[in-house]
Design a protein around this motif. Sequence first.
Motif, PDB file in Angstrom:
ATOM      1  N   PHE A 220       0.837  -1.207   0.000  1.00 44.36           N
ATOM      2  CA  PHE A 220       0.000   0.000   0.000  1.00 44.36           C
ATOM      3  C   PHE A 220       0.870   1.255   0.000  1.00 44.36           C
ATOM      4  O   PHE A 220       0.556   2.239  -0.668  1.00 44.36           O
ATOM      5  CB  PHE A 220      -0.951   0.009   1.199  1.00 44.36           C
ATOM      6  N   PHE A 221       1.970   1.241   0.745  1.00 42.19           N
ATOM      7  CA  PHE A 221       2.871   2.390   0.767  1.00 42.19           C
ATOM      8  C   PHE A 221       3.460   2.652  -0.621  1.00 42.19           C
ATOM      9  O   PHE A 221       3.452   3.790  -1.104  1.00 42.19           O
ATOM     10  CB  PHE A 221       3.986   2.169   1.789  1.00 42.19           C
ATOM     11  N   PHE A 222       3.946   1.606  -1.267  1.00 39.95           N
ATOM     12  CA  PHE A 222       4.554   1.787  -2.587  1.00 39.95           C
ATOM     13  C   PHE A 222       3.524   2.187  -3.638  1.00 39.95           C
ATOM     14  O   PHE A 222       3.826   2.968  -4.543  1.00 39.95           O
ATOM     15  CB  PHE A 222       5.300   0.517  -3.013  1.00 39.95           C
ATOM     16  N   ILE A 223       2.315   1.669  -3.531  1.00 41.34           N
ATOM     17  CA  ILE A 223       1.253   2.092  -4.444  1.00 41.34           C
ATOM     18  C   ILE A 223       0.966   3.575  -4.243  1.00 41.34           C
ATOM     19  O   ILE A 223       0.813   4.331  -5.210  1.00 41.34           O
ATOM     20  CB  ILE A 223      -0.019   1.246  -4.227  1.00 41.34           C
ATOM     21  N   GLY A 224       0.902   4.012  -2.986  1.00 39.19           N
ATOM     22  CA  GLY A 224       0.675   5.429  -2.699  1.00 39.19           C
ATOM     23  C   GLY A 224       1.773   6.314  -3.250  1.00 39.19           C
ATOM     24  O   GLY A 224       1.501   7.388  -3.815  1.00 39.19           O
ATOM     25  N   MET A 225       3.022   5.883  -3.118  1.00 41.75           N
ATOM     26  CA  MET A 225       4.127   6.677  -3.653  1.00 41.75           C
ATOM     27  C   MET A 225       4.078   6.735  -5.181  1.00 41.75           C
ATOM     28  O   MET A 225       4.348   7.784  -5.777  1.00 41.75           O
ATOM     29  CB  MET A 225       5.467   6.098  -3.185  1.00 41.75           C
TER      30      MET A 225
ATOM     31  N   LEU B 111      -7.913   5.155  -2.845  1.00 41.79           N
ATOM     32  CA  LEU B 111      -6.790   4.448  -2.229  1.00 41.79           C
ATOM     33  C   LEU B 111      -7.014   4.263  -0.733  1.00 41.79           C
ATOM     34  O   LEU B 111      -6.778   3.180  -0.182  1.00 41.79           O
ATOM     35  CB  LEU B 111      -5.487   5.202  -2.468  1.00 41.79           C
ATOM     36  N   PHE B 112      -7.504   5.304  -0.062  1.00 43.55           N
ATOM     37  CA  PHE B 112      -7.766   5.207   1.368  1.00 43.55           C
ATOM     38  C   PHE B 112      -8.853   4.180   1.660  1.00 43.55           C
ATOM     39  O   PHE B 112      -8.733   3.402   2.607  1.00 43.55           O
ATOM     40  CB  PHE B 112      -8.183   6.574   1.930  1.00 43.55           C
ATOM     41  N   LEU B 113      -9.927   4.169   0.860  1.00 43.86           N
ATOM     42  CA  LEU B 113     -11.002   3.207   1.097  1.00 43.86           C
ATOM     43  C   LEU B 113     -10.528   1.773   0.904  1.00 43.86           C
ATOM     44  O   LEU B 113     -10.951   0.868   1.624  1.00 43.86           O
ATOM     45  CB  LEU B 113     -12.194   3.522   0.195  1.00 43.86           C
TER      46      LEU B 113
END
Length: 73
Positions: A22-27, A50-52
């Motif tokens: 999730f962190f890498f997807i967010g970045m 992304l948050f949901l």
Amino acid sequence: MLNQYMQQIEAVGLDLFFAAIFFFIGMAIRDVLNQGNVPKFGRFIVWLVLFLGCAGFVVKGIIQMTWEGSGIG
């Protein structure tokens, strides 16, 4: 002793793996939004989705722990 806790170690490792994903997807999404000059409303929608997705994963884990603790699952 390690054999006794192997299932817990695997569960924690899997949770940490998903958190890293999730962190890498967010970045990656942040980088794409910055390079694409996306308007504020579009950025808001992307981050909301992304948050949901992340919140759903967390809620699933909480429900799973609750059910397993009460003997349902």
